[in-house]
Every structure is written in structure tokens, then in C-alpha cells.
Write a protein that holds these residues in place. Structure first.
Motif, PDB file in Angstrom:
ATOM      1  N   PRO A 165       0.798  -1.226   0.000  1.00  0.00           N
ATOM      2  CA  PRO A 165       0.000   0.000   0.000  1.00  0.00           C
ATOM      3  C   PRO A 165       0.832   1.278   0.000  1.00  0.00           C
ATOM      4  CG  PRO A 165      -0.739  -1.491   1.721  1.00  0.00           C
ATOM      5  CD  PRO A 165       0.517  -2.044   1.166  1.00  0.00           C
ATOM      6  N   GLY A 166       2.048   1.244   0.490  1.00  0.00           N
ATOM      7  CA  GLY A 166       2.925   2.412   0.463  1.00  0.00           C
ATOM      8  C   GLY A 166       2.661   3.400   1.593  1.00  0.00           C
ATOM      9  N   LEU A 167       3.372   4.519   1.542  1.00  0.00           N
ATOM     10  CA  LEU A 167       3.278   5.542   2.584  1.00  0.00           C
ATOM     11  C   LEU A 167       1.929   6.242   2.615  1.00  0.00           C
ATOM     12  CD1 LEU A 167       6.760   7.286   2.292  1.00  0.00           C
ATOM     13  CD2 LEU A 167       5.993   5.706   4.050  1.00  0.00           C
ATOM     14  N   ARG A 205     -15.015  23.835   1.631  1.00  0.00           N
ATOM     15  CA  ARG A 205     -13.860  22.962   1.872  1.00  0.00           C
ATOM     16  C   ARG A 205     -14.289  21.504   1.991  1.00  0.00           C
ATOM     17  NH1 ARG A 205      -9.303  23.806   6.575  1.00  0.00           N
ATOM     18  NH2 ARG A 205      -8.067  21.971   6.044  1.00  0.00           N
ATOM     19  N   LYS A 206     -13.541  20.636   1.280  1.00  0.00           N
ATOM     20  CA  LYS A 206     -13.809  19.206   1.320  1.00  0.00           C
ATOM     21  C   LYS A 206     -12.593  18.402   1.767  1.00  0.00           C
ATOM     22  CE  LYS A 206     -16.602  17.965  -2.501  1.00  0.00           C
ATOM     23  NZ  LYS A 206     -16.701  17.764  -3.916  1.00  0.00           N
ATOM     24  N   LYS A 207     -11.389  18.987   1.713  1.00  0.00           N
ATOM     25  CA  LYS A 207     -10.156  18.258   2.023  1.00  0.00           C
ATOM     26  C   LYS A 207      -9.571  18.730   3.347  1.00  0.00           C
ATOM     27  CE  LYS A 207      -8.920  17.265  -2.698  1.00  0.00           C
ATOM     28  NZ  LYS A 207      -7.823  17.095  -3.641  1.00  0.00           N
ATOM     29  N   PHE A 208      -9.129  17.744   4.151  1.00  0.00           N
ATOM     30  CA  PHE A 208      -8.572  18.033   5.465  1.00  0.00           C
ATOM     31  C   PHE A 208      -7.390  17.113   5.728  1.00  0.00           C
ATOM     32  CE2 PHE A 208     -13.004  19.136   5.516  1.00  0.00           C
ATOM     33  CZ  PHE A 208     -13.019  20.369   6.142  1.00  0.00           C
ATOM     34  N   ARG A 209      -6.394  17.628   6.465  1.00  0.00           N
ATOM     35  CA  ARG A 209      -5.272  16.810   6.931  1.00  0.00           C
ATOM     36  C   ARG A 209      -5.160  17.021   8.431  1.00  0.00           C
ATOM     37  NH1 ARG A 209       0.729  16.495   4.484  1.00  0.00           N
ATOM     38  NH2 ARG A 209      -0.408  15.107   3.103  1.00  0.00           N
ATOM     39  N   LEU A 257      -3.464   7.670   4.371  1.00  0.00           N
ATOM     40  CA  LEU A 257      -2.450   8.080   5.323  1.00  0.00           C
ATOM     41  C   LEU A 257      -1.696   9.247   4.705  1.00  0.00           C
ATOM     42  CD1 LEU A 257      -0.739   4.820   6.643  1.00  0.00           C
ATOM     43  CD2 LEU A 257      -2.240   6.361   7.878  1.00  0.00           C
ATOM     44  N   ALA A 258      -1.352  10.239   5.507  1.00  0.00           N
ATOM     45  CA  ALA A 258      -0.537  11.358   5.025  1.00  0.00           C
ATOM     46  C   ALA A 258       0.914  10.887   5.057  1.00  0.00           C
ATOM     47  CB  ALA A 258      -0.728  12.579   5.912  1.00  0.00           C
TER      48      ALA A 258
END
Length: 187
Positions: free
Chosen positions: A76-78, A116-120, A170-171
Motif C-alpha cells: 500500500p505504500g506511505l 472545503r472538502k479536504k482536510f489533513r 495516510l498522510a
């Protein structure tokens, strides 16, 4: 037997978990696998795991007559996608990126832009509710002194249900130096 079932049976039969299947133009078939997770245990997929699954899938797909030009099996990676409840349980406390299906609108009470739709932020679970917690404070530049008198930016939280998400990942956090920041009380 359906294509998805063939791939899933083959992957799980070898002791792995199927994360994602992607078919793209040009006949590319991309399969993402992971090792099964249980609390307190963190194992990672290696090249030998991918080779083993690739060999078995090539055989199974040939027997079923599935058309593809190139098969790619990977970890899956980082920036791993989070799709199931189990994925969210596994990564509580991790930095994630979420994209909502619909913007917040008036529910944000002016604290966040209505479109806004994107969050970290950090993934948390409060009872049965998932939430992402973040601060809009700019990151301090390396070596810069930060005034102790500077007011900290408020911490914000967004509660969500999994069916409200368009995508969650995942960030990717990469630490090239291998050093962790000192915590309070550590010298």
C-alpha cells in the motif's frame, strides 16, 4: 467465477489482505496487498511477498482466461488508502488526508471555509464517532526561534462517518534524519 473473486481468493489464500484492485488503460492490472493486521503487531509487505502473489495470480488469471497486458502487485505504500473500519482502527493517532463527498456548508459555523472538502490531521475516535483533529498554525521553520508569547492557533475537529468520505489516505510522513523531535520533559 468473477474477476474480483479470483483475485481476492488467491490473495487471501496466500495469507495476505487485498487492499485494492485497479484496472487501467493499456491493460495494466494493479493489485495492492498487505499483511493481515492485529493490534500491537506491525508487519510490512516486502518484495518476496509481492513476487509470491504475482506468480500465483498469473497462474489463476490464465486459468480463468482473464485479459491483461501487465500485472503489478505492490504494497500500500506511505500514502495507503483507508477503506474499511479495520483500516481506520489500525491507524488511530496517525496523520491522514480525508476528502469529503460534499463540502461542509453551514455546518462549519464559520470556522472553516464552507466549500472545503479536504482536510489533513490526526485521526481519532471518540466513542463511535470518527474525527480528524488539526490546527491551522503554520509550521515553524527549522532553526527559527518561536516566541513563547505567540498565541497558538486553535485546534479544530471534524467528526465524520465513513459513508461521508470520498477518499481517505495516510498522510505520507517521511523522516530522512531518523531523529524524532524531543518531547516535553526529555533532555
Amino acid at each position: 467465477m468473477a474477476f474480483q473473486e479470483i483475485v481476492e481468493q488467491t490473495v487471501t489464500g496466500l495469507g495476505y489482505e487485498l487492499v485494492d484492485i485497479e484496472r487501467s488503460a493499456g491493460g495494466l492490472l494493479r493489485i495492492t496487498i498487505d499483511l493481515p493486521w492485529s493490534p500491537g503487531q506491525e508487519l510490512f509487505v516486502n518484495v518476496e511477498d509481492c513476487e509470491k502473489v504475482t506468480r500465483q495470480l498469473q497462474f489463476a488469471l490464465e486459468v480463468e482466461g482473464t485479459e491483461y497486458q501487465r500485472l503489478e502487485v505492490s504494497s500500500p505504500g506511505l500514502d495507503r488508502p483507508l477503506k474499511s473500519e479495520k483500516d481506520f482502527e489500525r491507524f488511530v493517532g496517525s496523520q491522514i488526508d480525508v476528502t469529503l463527498k460534499a463540502p461542509l456548508g453551514a455546518a462549519a459555523n464559520g470556522g472553516v471555509h464552507a466549500n472545503r472538502k479536504k482536510f489533513r490531521g490526526t485521526l481519532e475516535k471518540e466513542g463511535d464517532v470518527w474525527q480528524i483533529v488539526w490546527s491551522e498554525a503554520p509550521a515553524a521553520k527549522p532553526g527559527a526561534k518561536v516566541s513563547k508569547n505567540r498565541a497558538s492557533a486553535p485546534v479544530q475537529a471534524l467528526g465524520f462517518r465513513l459513508d461521508e468520505l470520498k477518499e481517505a489516505r495516510l498522510a505520507p510522513v517521511v523522516d530522512f534524519k531518523g531523529r524524532k523531535p524531543k518531547t516535553v520533559g526529555e533532555s
